[in-house]
Design an enzyme around this catalytic site. Structure first.
Site, PDB file in Angstrom:
ATOM      1  N   GLU A 296     -18.203 -55.290  25.531  1.00  0.00           N
ATOM      2  CA  GLU A 296     -18.971 -56.510  25.254  1.00  0.00           C
ATOM      3  C   GLU A 296     -20.211 -56.182  24.430  1.00  0.00           C
ATOM      4  O   GLU A 296     -21.014 -55.329  24.836  1.00  0.00           O
ATOM      5  CB  GLU A 296     -19.400 -57.145  26.590  1.00  0.00           C
ATOM      6  CG  GLU A 296     -18.216 -57.567  27.448  1.00  0.00           C
ATOM      7  CD  GLU A 296     -18.545 -57.627  28.949  1.00  0.00           C
ATOM      8  OE1 GLU A 296     -19.714 -57.438  29.328  1.00  0.00           O
ATOM      9  OE2 GLU A 296     -17.610 -57.867  29.730  1.00  0.00           O
TER      10      GLU A 296
ATOM     11  N   GLU B 204     -14.161 -58.286  32.011  1.00  0.00           N
ATOM     12  CA  GLU B 204     -14.047 -56.854  32.318  1.00  0.00           C
ATOM     13  C   GLU B 204     -12.629 -56.427  32.687  1.00  0.00           C
ATOM     14  O   GLU B 204     -12.211 -55.305  32.397  1.00  0.00           O
ATOM     15  CB  GLU B 204     -15.025 -56.464  33.431  1.00  0.00           C
ATOM     16  CG  GLU B 204     -16.485 -56.391  32.999  1.00  0.00           C
ATOM     17  CD  GLU B 204     -17.155 -57.753  32.899  1.00  0.00           C
ATOM     18  OE1 GLU B 204     -16.551 -58.753  33.343  1.00  0.00           O
ATOM     19  OE2 GLU B 204     -18.281 -57.830  32.371  1.00  0.00           O
TER      20      GLU B 204
ATOM     21  N   PHE C  88     -20.950 -54.023  37.379  1.00  0.00           N
ATOM     22  CA  PHE C  88     -19.807 -54.902  37.047  1.00  0.00           C
ATOM     23  C   PHE C  88     -18.460 -54.241  37.345  1.00  0.00           C
ATOM     24  O   PHE C  88     -17.421 -54.893  37.235  1.00  0.00           O
ATOM     25  CB  PHE C  88     -19.842 -55.329  35.568  1.00  0.00           C
ATOM     26  CG  PHE C  88     -21.119 -55.987  35.126  1.00  0.00           C
ATOM     27  CD1 PHE C  88     -22.080 -56.410  36.054  1.00  0.00           C
ATOM     28  CD2 PHE C  88     -21.371 -56.181  33.774  1.00  0.00           C
ATOM     29  CE1 PHE C  88     -23.263 -57.001  35.629  1.00  0.00           C
ATOM     30  CE2 PHE C  88     -22.553 -56.778  33.350  1.00  0.00           C
ATOM     31  CZ  PHE C  88     -23.502 -57.189  34.265  1.00  0.00           C
TER      32      PHE C  88
ATOM     33  N   HIS D  89     -27.972 -55.368  38.915  1.00  0.00           N
ATOM     34  CA  HIS D  89     -27.948 -54.684  37.614  1.00  0.00           C
ATOM     35  C   HIS D  89     -28.657 -53.333  37.657  1.00  0.00           C
ATOM     36  O   HIS D  89     -29.094 -52.836  36.626  1.00  0.00           O
ATOM     37  CB  HIS D  89     -28.593 -55.553  36.533  1.00  0.00           C
ATOM     38  CG  HIS D  89     -27.827 -56.798  36.212  1.00  0.00           C
ATOM     39  ND1 HIS D  89     -27.795 -57.885  37.055  1.00  0.00           N
ATOM     40  CD2 HIS D  89     -27.040 -57.136  35.158  1.00  0.00           C
ATOM     41  CE1 HIS D  89     -27.052 -58.837  36.520  1.00  0.00           C
ATOM     42  NE2 HIS D  89     -26.567 -58.409  35.377  1.00  0.00           N
TER      43      HIS D  89
END
Lengths: 338, 325
Positions: free
Chosen positions: B29, B60, B86, B129
């Site tokens: 991405e 993903e 992720f 994150h």
């Protein structure tokens, strides 16, 4: 029944859209899968096959029709755990497949894969995957490689009506359409995702239309009619091969047995199964065509039956006599050995 | 030698391997036109074009499925998962598919792919994150797991990962992207499965990974300067394969070990090292192995809270000094 197959049972068919040679080939291929699976079921009942075992009985026309249209020198195949039929139709050796089912060293994965995980690079068969729908992004990747290498191949990615509700299928559709990848998504709608009917699992049962949002054309096909499958496959493969992007073929089919060997299939009536068997069985249909049009004699078909029985018996014997894998196999092929 | 940042070393390694082998493709991405959200892949799109450097949808599972399918027939994909957190949305493809395929195919199908990902905290991104998840990958048989701490190692180990026939999870530490270091000119390759002694010492050894390596080195320098304690620092670098030879050799010099781990405490990689030392070097042990880790908590966003959670130079210094008292 969740959906209706467009067949008119009992009616004498018009001249078949396939030659005598083709029909004889379809008959043989489908019967091979049927008898192989019956034998696998038997061996399972005897405790010689353990773990999971998902039989393909009833759905034979799908893989046989698709392979008849495929370029078997170039195209790749990937599917779910209901994979024995796909392997045989891709030309893998019944002995090696059966020996994997019995967990022996001569199995395709040396006993480390089992029923759900066999592969043959040589035949471009890339599994054999145990997680519902996981093969759909993988098949999309195989198509990516066909396109990157410009090898002219198409990946036929098989998935079931259960997998059709998985999110990763839509991620894959989007990517394949965006990049115009050479992939045919073959939806084998056997009407039950494990024990839940399509009507009870899908908000919209026209699963072949699920690519609409991405501009992926979908076609519904009578998956119990091997000639219809072959014809639809040919059209779809031609279009996909020419670079127009992915397509979905929605095969309406039916599995006669439970989801796996441990499933007594109490979620449907015996009558429902008997009715499909009596009216739509893909092998009987071809057999009837062969007989009606004098494409084969009773004796010729009996001979085919006997030949197949011998191959399956040999595979079963091989699978029982092969040695078990050496315990050292536990530690091989995890990573490349250094 | 050229001075590069950690992020520039990422792009250098990928470019080096793409030039060398046209089977190397790169997808993820925002990696192409945008140059990566951490600017670690700037220039690759212009150099190699959209067929080889593929911007993908934010999907993903599709990214890793595409990488895996491509690897099965001989391409060598490098896929980026933007944040290692992720992995939780595509872990099936990693843990059940990519890691198992070589085994389940009896070696017929190899998986020469690399998944690069930005890992770890220190930049106030909060609980979804900032995680250090290298131990997620470490506990799955069938994966190699690499986490470099310097620009030179980024280049050498990423290049080696791309050439490797096995699937490699390559953890880049996001707080290190701006760090500079000397990187050898020309083709640079390091060996996977090797730890590196970055500071020699014989009073104790600290095992550290990624962002914890420079912190451990600073703590060791302070111990030397203020207390006359000579501590060695080992950059573990490769969790799978784990370089037990170097780990044990360095331990035996003092019999005293500390680990500095960014991951939350339970089942961190240091627990494995501690266990191995106990089993293999018991008679050389002078002290129990002490683990310095992030507590078993989600990472907070606030700077003072995050700083309090991650192992700091002060905490490392104090723990080692008190431990050796």
């Amino acid at each position: 029944m969740a959906t209706t197959a467009k067949t008119k049972p009992g009616k004498r068919a018009a001249k078949p859209k396939a030659t005598a040679e083709e029909l004889n080939h379809f008959y043989r291929e489908m019967l091979m899968i049927r008898r192989f699976e019956e034998k696998a079921g038997q061996l399972y009942g005897m405790g010689l096959i353990q773990g999971f075992c998902h039989l393909y009985i009833g759905q034979e026309a799908v893989i046989v029709g698709m392979q008849a249209a495929a370029d078997t020198e170039k195209d790749s195949v990937v599917t779910s755990y209901r994979d024995h039929g796909h392997m045989l139709a891709c030309g893998m050796d019944p002995k090696g497949v059966m020996a994997e089912l019995t967990g022996r060293a001569s199995g395709y994965s040396r006993g480390k894969g089992g029923s759900m995980h066999m592969f043959s690079r040589e035949k471009r068969f890339f599994g054999g995957h145990g997680i519902v729908a996981a093969q759909v992004p993988i098949g999309t990747g195989l198509a990516f490689a066909h396109r990157y290498k410009e090898d002219g191949g198409v990946c036929m990615t098989y998935y079931g009506d259960g997998a059709a509700n998985q999110g990763q299928v839509f991620e894959s559709f989007n990517m394949a359409a965006l990049w115009k990848l050479p992939v045919v998504y073959v939806l084998e709608n056997n009407r039950y995702g494990m024990g839940t009917s399509v009507a009870r699992a899908a908000a919209n049962q026209e699963l072949y239309k699920r690519g609409t949002a991405f501009g992926i054309p979908g076609e519904e096909v009578d998956g119990m009619d091997v000639v219809a499958v072959r014809d639809a496959a040919k059209k779809a493969l031609d279009s996909v091969r020419s670079g127009k992007g992915p397509q979905i073929l929605g095969m309406l089919t039916y599995r006669y047995r439970g989801h796996s060997m441990s499933d007594p299939a109490k979620y449907r009536t015996r009558e429902e199964v008997s009715k499909v068997r009596a009216e739509q069985d893909p092998i009987d249909r071809v057999r009837n065509m062969l007989m009606e049009h004098d494409y084969a004699t009773e004796d010729q078909l009996k001979k085919v039956d006997a030949e197949i029985k011998a191959i399956v018996t040999e595979a079963a014997e091989f699978a029982q006599q092969s040695p078990e894998p050496d315990p050292s196999e536990l530690y091989t092929d995890i990573l490349i050995e250094t | 030698m050229a001075e590069l940042t950690y992020r520039e070393a990422v792009a250098e390694a990928i470019a080096q391997e793409m030039e060398r082998d046209e089977n190397v493709v790169f997808l993820g991405e925002d990696i192409g036109k945008a140059g990566g959200v951490f600017k670690a892949t700037v220039g690759l799109f212009d150099k190699f074009g959209p067929e080889r450097v593929r911007d993908t949808p934010i999907a993903e599972q599709a990214i890793l499925g595409a990488a895996m399918g491509a690897a099965m027939t001989g391409l060598r994909p490098v896929a980026e998962i933007m944040f290692s957190d992720f992995f939780a949305v595509c872990w099936d493809i990693v843990a059940n598919q990519i890691a198992k395929t070589r085994y389940m195919t009896d070696g017929q199908v190899t998986m020469p792919l690399v998944i690069r990902t930005a890992n770890g905290g220190g930049v106030r991104f909060g609980a979804q994150h900032s995680q250090a998840v290298e131990n997620w990958a470490m506990m799955i048989p069938g994966l190699k797991v690499i986490a470099p701490s310097s620009p030179a190692d980024v280049k050498g180990l990423l290049a080696a990962s791309i050439r490797d026939e096995d699937p490699v999870i390559f953890f880049e530490q996001k707080s290190l992207y701006a760090e500079k270091g000397e990187v050898p000119d020309g083709e640079h390759i390091e060996e996977l499965g090797t730890a590196k002694v970055v500071r020699p010492g014989d009073d104790a050894v600290i095992y550290a990974l990624a962002a914890m390596v420079p912190r451990a080195v600073k703590a060791a320098e302070r111990l030397q300067a203020e207390d006359g304690i000579n501590v060695s620092v080992v950059d573990v670098r490769s969790l799978v394969p784990l370089d037990t030879q170097t780990i044990f050799d360095e331990f035996r010099k003092s019999g005293r070990a500390f680990t500095v781990e960014e991951n939350p405490r339970l089942c961190g990689w240091g627990a494995e090292i501690s266990s191995l030392i106990t089993e293999e070097c018991f008679w050389d042990m002078d002290l129990p192995v002490t683990r310095i880790t992030t507590p078993h908590i989600p990472l907070p966003a606030s700077d003072n809270l995050e700083d309090a959670a991650l192992p700091s130079v002060d905490r490392i210094y104090n723990t080692v000094r008190e431990g050796l008292d």
